[in-house]
Design a protein around this motif. Sequence first.
Motif, PDB file in Angstrom:
ATOM      1  N   HIS A 112       9.596  -8.464  -4.900  1.00 32.92           N
ATOM      2  CA  HIS A 112      10.740  -8.275  -3.998  1.00 32.92           C
ATOM      3  C   HIS A 112      10.303  -8.204  -2.545  1.00 32.92           C
ATOM      4  CE1 HIS A 112      14.381  -7.018  -6.588  1.00 32.92           C
ATOM      5  NE2 HIS A 112      13.676  -7.963  -7.174  1.00 32.92           N
ATOM      6  N   ALA A 113       9.163  -7.548  -2.276  1.00 27.84           N
ATOM      7  CA  ALA A 113       8.683  -7.432  -0.896  1.00 27.84           C
ATOM      8  C   ALA A 113       8.389  -8.810  -0.309  1.00 27.84           C
ATOM      9  CB  ALA A 113       7.441  -6.552  -0.843  1.00 27.84           C
ATOM     10  N   GLN A 114       7.740  -9.665  -1.087  1.00 27.86           N
ATOM     11  CA  GLN A 114       7.444 -11.012  -0.598  1.00 27.86           C
ATOM     12  C   GLN A 114       8.715 -11.795  -0.311  1.00 27.86           C
ATOM     13  OE1 GLN A 114       4.579 -12.441   0.311  1.00 27.86           O
ATOM     14  NE2 GLN A 114       3.663 -10.403  -0.012  1.00 27.86           N
ATOM     15  N   ARG A 115       9.726 -11.608  -1.137  1.00 24.39           N
ATOM     16  CA  ARG A 115      10.993 -12.310  -0.925  1.00 24.39           C
ATOM     17  C   ARG A 115      11.644 -11.877   0.397  1.00 24.39           C
ATOM     18  NH1 ARG A 115      13.920 -10.699  -5.232  1.00 24.39           N
ATOM     19  NH2 ARG A 115      12.743 -12.135  -6.543  1.00 24.39           N
ATOM     20  N   TYR A 116      11.655 -10.554   0.651  1.00 24.86           N
ATOM     21  CA  TYR A 116      12.251 -10.061   1.897  1.00 24.86           C
ATOM     22  C   TYR A 116      11.454 -10.537   3.125  1.00 24.86           C
ATOM     23  CZ  TYR A 116      15.194  -6.888  -0.841  1.00 24.86           C
ATOM     24  OH  TYR A 116      16.122  -6.358  -1.712  1.00 24.86           O
ATOM     25  N   LEU A 117      10.111 -10.462   3.050  1.00 26.99           N
ATOM     26  CA  LEU A 117       9.274 -10.865   4.182  1.00 26.99           C
ATOM     27  C   LEU A 117       9.428 -12.356   4.481  1.00 26.99           C
ATOM     28  CD1 LEU A 117       6.018  -8.875   3.330  1.00 26.99           C
ATOM     29  CD2 LEU A 117       7.665  -8.372   5.147  1.00 26.99           C
ATOM     30  N   LYS A 118       9.480 -13.166   3.427  1.00 30.84           N
ATOM     31  CA  LYS A 118       9.611 -14.617   3.620  1.00 30.84           C
ATOM     32  C   LYS A 118      10.938 -14.953   4.289  1.00 30.84           C
ATOM     33  CE  LYS A 118       9.486 -18.975   1.054  1.00 30.84           C
ATOM     34  NZ  LYS A 118       9.310 -19.600  -0.284  1.00 30.84           N
TER      35      LYS A 118
ATOM     36  N   SER B  47       7.926  -4.408  -7.282  1.00 33.31           N
ATOM     37  CA  SER B  47       7.944  -4.178  -5.837  1.00 33.31           C
ATOM     38  C   SER B  47       7.308  -5.330  -5.070  1.00 33.31           C
ATOM     39  CB  SER B  47       7.233  -2.866  -5.506  1.00 33.31           C
ATOM     40  OG  SER B  47       7.916  -1.765  -6.040  1.00 33.31           O
ATOM     41  N   ALA B  48       6.156  -5.827  -5.532  1.00 33.67           N
ATOM     42  CA  ALA B  48       5.446  -6.885  -4.807  1.00 33.67           C
ATOM     43  C   ALA B  48       6.287  -8.151  -4.717  1.00 33.67           C
ATOM     44  CB  ALA B  48       4.117  -7.181  -5.491  1.00 33.67           C
TER      45      ALA B  48
ATOM     46  N   PHE C 212       0.829  -1.195   0.000  1.00 32.26           N
ATOM     47  CA  PHE C 212       0.000   0.000   0.000  1.00 32.26           C
ATOM     48  C   PHE C 212       0.870   1.254   0.000  1.00 32.26           C
ATOM     49  CE2 PHE C 212      -2.398   3.362   2.164  1.00 32.26           C
ATOM     50  CZ  PHE C 212      -3.550   3.394   1.380  1.00 32.26           C
ATOM     51  N   PHE C 213       2.067   1.154   0.599  1.00 35.92           N
ATOM     52  CA  PHE C 213       2.978   2.299   0.675  1.00 35.92           C
ATOM     53  C   PHE C 213       4.170   2.139  -0.269  1.00 35.92           C
ATOM     54  CE2 PHE C 213       0.902   2.307   4.876  1.00 35.92           C
ATOM     55  CZ  PHE C 213       0.398   3.606   4.874  1.00 35.92           C
ATOM     56  N   SER C 214       4.032   1.340  -1.327  1.00 34.97           N
ATOM     57  CA  SER C 214       5.123   1.125  -2.285  1.00 34.97           C
ATOM     58  C   SER C 214       4.618   1.310  -3.704  1.00 34.97           C
ATOM     59  CB  SER C 214       5.708  -0.292  -2.144  1.00 34.97           C
ATOM     60  OG  SER C 214       6.201  -0.511  -0.849  1.00 34.97           O
ATOM     61  N   PRO C 215       5.389   1.980  -4.569  1.00 37.29           N
ATOM     62  CA  PRO C 215       5.018   2.080  -5.982  1.00 37.29           C
ATOM     63  C   PRO C 215       5.141   0.705  -6.640  1.00 37.29           C
ATOM     64  CG  PRO C 215       7.226   2.949  -5.650  1.00 37.29           C
ATOM     65  CD  PRO C 215       6.675   2.666  -4.282  1.00 37.29           C
ATOM     66  N   PRO C 216       4.516   0.496  -7.792  1.00 36.95           N
ATOM     67  CA  PRO C 216       4.568  -0.817  -8.441  1.00 36.95           C
ATOM     68  C   PRO C 216       5.977  -1.271  -8.778  1.00 36.95           C
ATOM     69  CG  PRO C 216       2.833   0.537  -9.405  1.00 36.95           C
ATOM     70  CD  PRO C 216       3.619   1.436  -8.516  1.00 36.95           C
ATOM     71  N   LEU C 217       6.849  -0.320  -9.142  1.00 33.69           N
ATOM     72  CA  LEU C 217       8.211  -0.667  -9.539  1.00 33.69           C
ATOM     73  C   LEU C 217       9.228   0.070  -8.679  1.00 33.69           C
ATOM     74  CD1 LEU C 217       7.885  -0.511 -13.438  1.00 33.69           C
ATOM     75  CD2 LEU C 217       7.760  -2.535 -11.976  1.00 33.69           C
ATOM     76  N   GLN C 218      10.363  -0.573  -8.449  1.00 34.18           N
ATOM     77  CA  GLN C 218      11.475   0.044  -7.747  1.00 34.18           C
ATOM     78  C   GLN C 218      12.372   0.799  -8.745  1.00 34.18           C
ATOM     79  OE1 GLN C 218      12.105   0.098  -4.205  1.00 34.18           O
ATOM     80  NE2 GLN C 218       9.923  -0.356  -4.494  1.00 34.18           N
TER      81      GLN C 218
END
Length: 487
Positions: free
Chosen positions: A82-88, A79-80, A67-73
């Motif tokens: 990469h975010a899932q990879r970091y959270l996992k 973004s989605a 919700f607080f991240s743009p679609p692309l870095q």
Amino acid sequence: MFTSHDFPGAVREALERVATLLDTIFETADDAIFLMDESHFIDCNPATLRMFGCCSKDEVIGRTPMFFSPPLQPDGSDSAEHAQRYLKAAFAGAPQDFEWRHWRLDRTEFDVEVKLNRCFVGGTPFLIAVVRDISWRKRLATQLLQSKLFSDSLIDSLPGFFYVFDSNLRLVRWNKDQLAILGYSEDDLSERSLESFLGSGVNRHEAMTLAREVLDGRVATSFLETEVVRKDGTVVSYLCSGVRVSSPSGPMLLGVGFDITEQKRASMERDQLLARLQALSRARERFLVGLSHELQNSLEAIQMRARFLRQDRQLEEAPLQKIQAACVPLSDLLFAAVQSCRLEADEVGVSLVTEIEPGSWVSADIARMERVFVNLIENGLKFTPSGGQVRVSNSVTDRTAVIIVEDTGIGIDPQLLPRIAETFRQAEVGKTSPGLGIGLALVNSIVTMHGGRVRAESSGLGLGSRFIVELPLCEAPEARSRSTVSA
């Protein structure tokens, strides 16, 4: 599960103090702190609201990181994903530390540094995310890079020999012209000592002493004529300046040097004074071209072509019998021709290299003889592919000046060399490209009227060409003056 009531009084009080301290840190930290379950934010501190432009926790709690991240870095990655990879990885127990591009509630983007760590509450895993705004650091890095690029561009555009020596008088900064002037490579110049540049003349010790006095602050600004040694061992005269500048690593010596060899050799006679003024004018033009950008370069190139076209027309229309010869330094003619072709060489991506030795004088019509050398150099540039080289050099043999213009271009068919040498007429060089034609015929006529000759050499197609001009030497005006006085 244990509670604080299960511990003795002293331990319970200590745990309560720690809890109070953690609450204080959470509430007063400048960095944003999130508490997450497997996919959503379940709590945040006040700094989070300020950083993301929110009015209350209700605008954060229950949201996902996306919700607080743009679609692309910034690197174009999703973004989605990469975010899932970091959270996992963080939920698996591997702490994560990375840079991220977030956006605020109003969708303005900013750069952050994120640290993810796993914690357990009542046996249930959660993530603590600490987010630090690094936009200022990114902006500063960009500004520093732009400042460095501007500084490098300005330094490299300076004429002459720009240098910075450290407190041990070792070279740490120089301009690109210095490489061409002295013949050294980048590796040759790095941390080279000041003393290694100086000739063995009487003022070598004076130059070193003055440099140390400037570094020590005993002399504010210095100017000194000294001798500088090129890589090939030749010694040239330079007028050098020096001033002390401060740096985090200590005082440094900054200065600019100009080659004054020709000026020192020149007399105050009219012809020599004119040559000096022309050299200074060329140096000024080179400085202005170096500071200007593509538009200025284009205008200079257009003006140069127009001047050459007018000169060619005048030379072809005027009878060659009207040669107005004077005893002039050959090096002046060659340097003028090379400078006239410098822009064209840059445009076609061909290196224009000189090995011009001063000291030779020839009887020549300056305008016509300069055009001879320009014609030969332009021919080399025309038939040399980008990345190649055209070299101009001179020597003396049996009271004759020998000038060689050679290139690494397409070469000349050996079967055509006799025709070129005998008639200097239009020929086919290589397979499809036109040869020198009328231009070479004019070159031959001008050189012949000066009592010289021209010949062409080539080892074959693809092996480059050599055009050799031979001119009779004349006695320098200085030498004639001394002979007259002696008589």
